[in-house]
Design an enzyme around this catalytic site. Structure first.
Site, PDB file in Angstrom:
ATOM      1  N   HIS A  13       0.866  -1.199   0.000  1.00  0.00           N
ATOM      2  CA  HIS A  13       0.000   0.000   0.000  1.00  0.00           C
ATOM      3  C   HIS A  13       0.891   1.233   0.000  1.00  0.00           C
ATOM      4  CE1 HIS A  13      -3.858   2.117   1.448  1.00  0.00           C
ATOM      5  NE2 HIS A  13      -2.981   3.067   1.188  1.00  0.00           N
ATOM      6  N   HIS A  15       1.528   5.369  -1.658  1.00  0.00           N
ATOM      7  CA  HIS A  15       1.159   6.550  -2.452  1.00  0.00           C
ATOM      8  C   HIS A  15       2.430   7.156  -3.024  1.00  0.00           C
ATOM      9  CE1 HIS A  15      -2.990   6.668  -0.851  1.00  0.00           C
ATOM     10  NE2 HIS A  15      -2.418   6.128   0.216  1.00  0.00           N
ATOM     11  N   LYS A  99      -9.368  -0.103  -5.909  1.00  0.00           N
ATOM     12  CA  LYS A  99      -9.402   0.525  -4.588  1.00  0.00           C
ATOM     13  C   LYS A  99     -10.728   1.231  -4.356  1.00  0.00           C
ATOM     14  CE  LYS A  99      -7.898   2.135  -0.652  1.00  0.00           C
ATOM     15  NZ  LYS A  99      -6.729   2.930  -0.304  1.00  0.00           N
ATOM     16  N   HIS A 136     -10.526   1.220   1.789  1.00  0.00           N
ATOM     17  CA  HIS A 136     -10.303   2.204   2.848  1.00  0.00           C
ATOM     18  C   HIS A 136     -11.517   2.076   3.772  1.00  0.00           C
ATOM     19  CE1 HIS A 136      -8.623   6.008   4.545  1.00  0.00           C
ATOM     20  NE2 HIS A 136      -9.812   5.941   5.107  1.00  0.00           N
ATOM     21  N   HIS A 174      -4.599  -0.625   5.936  1.00  0.00           N
ATOM     22  CA  HIS A 174      -4.128   0.149   7.101  1.00  0.00           C
ATOM     23  C   HIS A 174      -5.021   0.013   8.347  1.00  0.00           C
ATOM     24  CE1 HIS A 174      -6.968   2.867   5.179  1.00  0.00           C
ATOM     25  NE2 HIS A 174      -6.123   3.272   4.277  1.00  0.00           N
ATOM     26  N   ASP A 252       1.343   2.503   3.516  1.00  0.00           N
ATOM     27  CA  ASP A 252       0.479   3.674   3.358  1.00  0.00           C
ATOM     28  C   ASP A 252       1.289   4.965   3.459  1.00  0.00           C
ATOM     29  OD1 ASP A 252      -1.824   5.121   2.860  1.00  0.00           O
ATOM     30  OD2 ASP A 252      -2.505   5.100   4.945  1.00  0.00           O
TER      31      ASP A 252
HETATM   32  C1  NCD Z   1      -3.660   9.018   2.029  1.00  0.00           C
HETATM   33  C2  NCD Z   1      -3.163  10.092   1.063  1.00  0.00           C
HETATM   34  O1  NCD Z   1      -2.643  11.112   1.507  1.00  0.00           O
HETATM   35  O2  NCD Z   1      -3.272   9.886  -0.154  1.00  0.00           O
HETATM   36  N1  NCD Z   1      -3.700   9.545   3.342  1.00  0.00           N
HETATM   37  C3  NCD Z   1      -3.664   8.844   4.498  1.00  0.00           C
HETATM   38  O3  NCD Z   1      -3.792   9.459   5.552  1.00  0.00           O
HETATM   39  N2  NCD Z   1      -3.488   7.552   4.534  1.00  0.00           N
HETATM   40  C4  NCD Z   1      -4.964   8.491   1.585  1.00  0.00           C
HETATM   41  C5  NCD Z   1      -5.376   7.238   2.301  1.00  0.00           C
HETATM   42  O4  NCD Z   1      -4.831   6.164   2.056  1.00  0.00           O
HETATM   43  O5  NCD Z   1      -6.258   7.320   3.152  1.00  0.00           O
HETATM   44 ZN    ZN Z   2      -3.366   5.021   1.587  1.00  0.00          ZN
END
Ligand code: NCD
Ligand code: ZN
Length: 350
Positions: A13, A15, A99, A136, A174, A252
């Site tokens: 996971h 970003h 997702k 999520h 998460h 995450d």
């Molecule tokens: C994530 C993001 O900033 O893209 N933020 C987070 O707090 N985890 C989005 C997500 O996975 O919820």
């Molecule tokens: Zn995330």
């Protein structure tokens, strides 16, 4: 000096953002992980296989050629996701999952699903083609206490969903509560969960504690789902070190520029852990005296759940304390890594 050599792990996971922001951070992940499930919550979101393929190319273009890093792509589910797009996913080797963000639950989730029933036909198609659904798991209802949003989502939506689609592979992302741990334990083998470093290391006191002698709100520890109380942290920790294959690594890591995180106008949920996520995880497993459980959590269980080959190359970590910087470059701004200004007891051998 103590060392730990394991098969190279994957991050299930992550970003990575896009453009210059991505260029600033992608190689931290590529240095530690062989593969990563890349989240699709860009603006605009990645809603088609074509978009995912061009995003994948941009990622590969920004990865240092010394790393052999494979981005595993995902699509962002919306109320309008078509059945033909699900067929496209089923025919594409590179797109691994879809997702689900409840609209408004977190960063860039405005285009998420407004009513889970609207996408039930998509879930049917995903079940047919055996495409994993990544969730999520928080309700977006601002009347629900922020600390209860995961629990309420599980009770109200996830339990019925898992019953209605008993053959659908689902990853609850998460996880942050004992409720989530218990639910995953009681569910079928089609359900699994990812665990982040922040939900293992932090509790909600860490949202208010000082980092640099300032006793104030700590935006860099703020994420969705928000870290919970100590009992929940301990439940998530015990799941991570349990050796149960339903729980595996997903950082995450969610970068947001320092100026945004520290502005009153934006709470921007997201903890940036990619800088040294693996080292943080190892430190936690070591503290718990469970280093022998780490390799499976980091390198086997996720790959097995996704039906991927396990990686063959190895990495080594060394028990040798390193300082975590206060900030790193990020596009034309800065970014604050998780545990900034502290030390980590382990480091990756480079
Ligand atoms: C994530 C993001 O900033 O893209 N933020 C987070 O707090 N985890 C989005 C997500 O996975 O919820
Ligand atoms: Zn995330």
């Amino acid at each position: 000096m103590q060392t730990l050599t394991i098969q190279k792990p994957d991050d299930f996971h992550l970003h990575l953002r896009d453009g210059a922001a991505m260029n600033s951070i992608v190689n931290y992940s590529a240095a530690q992980f062989s593969r990563a499930i890349v989240m699709p919550n860009l603006t605009p979101p990645i809603i088609s296989v074509d978009m995912a393929m061009s995003y994948r190319k941009r990622i590969l273009d920004s990865v240092d050629k010394n790393f052999n890093f494979e981005p595993l792509m995902t699509l962002y589910l919306t109320d309008d996701t078509s059945l033909s797009e699900i067929v496209n996913v089923s025919r594409n080797e590179r797109v691994k999952a879809i997702k689900y963000y409840p609209a408004g639950a977190t960063t860039n989730s405005e285009n998420g699903v407004t009513d889970i029933k609207k996408v039930y036909s998509v879930f049917e198609a995903m079940t047919k083609y055996d495409i994993p659904l990544l969730i999520h798991g928080e309700v977006n209802d601002k009347d629900v206490d922020i600390y209860d949003r995961e629990k309420v989502f599980i009770e109200k939506f996830l339990i019925p969903l898992a019953n209605d689609f008993s053959d659908l592979r689902i990853v609850l992302e998460h996880i942050s509560t004992r409720t989530a741990v218990d639910f995953i334990l009681s569910a079928s083998n089609k359900l699994a969960a990812t665990i982040t470093p922040q939900h293992l290391l932090l509790n909600r006191n860490d949202l208010y504690k000082d980092i640099n002698n300032k006793d104030s709100f700590q935006p860099h520890n703020y994420c969705a789902p928000v870290v919970k109380d100590e009992k929940d942290r301990l439940a998530v920790l015990s799941a991570a070190i349990s050796g149960n294959p339903k729980f595996f690594l997903g950082t995450d890591s969610a970068p947001h520029a320092l100026s945004k995180k520290e502005s009153n106008a934006c709470l921007c949920p997201g903890v940036f852990s990619a800088y040294n996520a693996l080292e943080l995880y190892v430190e936690i497993f070591d503290k718990e005296d469970q280093l022998d459980k780490f390799e499976a959590f980091a390198s086997f269980f996720g790959a097995d759940f996704y039906g991927l080959e396990r990686n063959s190359d190895k990495i080594t970590l060394i028990k040798n304390a390193v300082d975590i910087p206060n900030a790193l470059p990020y596009d034309n701004d800065k970014i604050v890594p998780m545990q900034a200004g502290k030390t980590c007891a382990w480091q990756l051998k480079r």
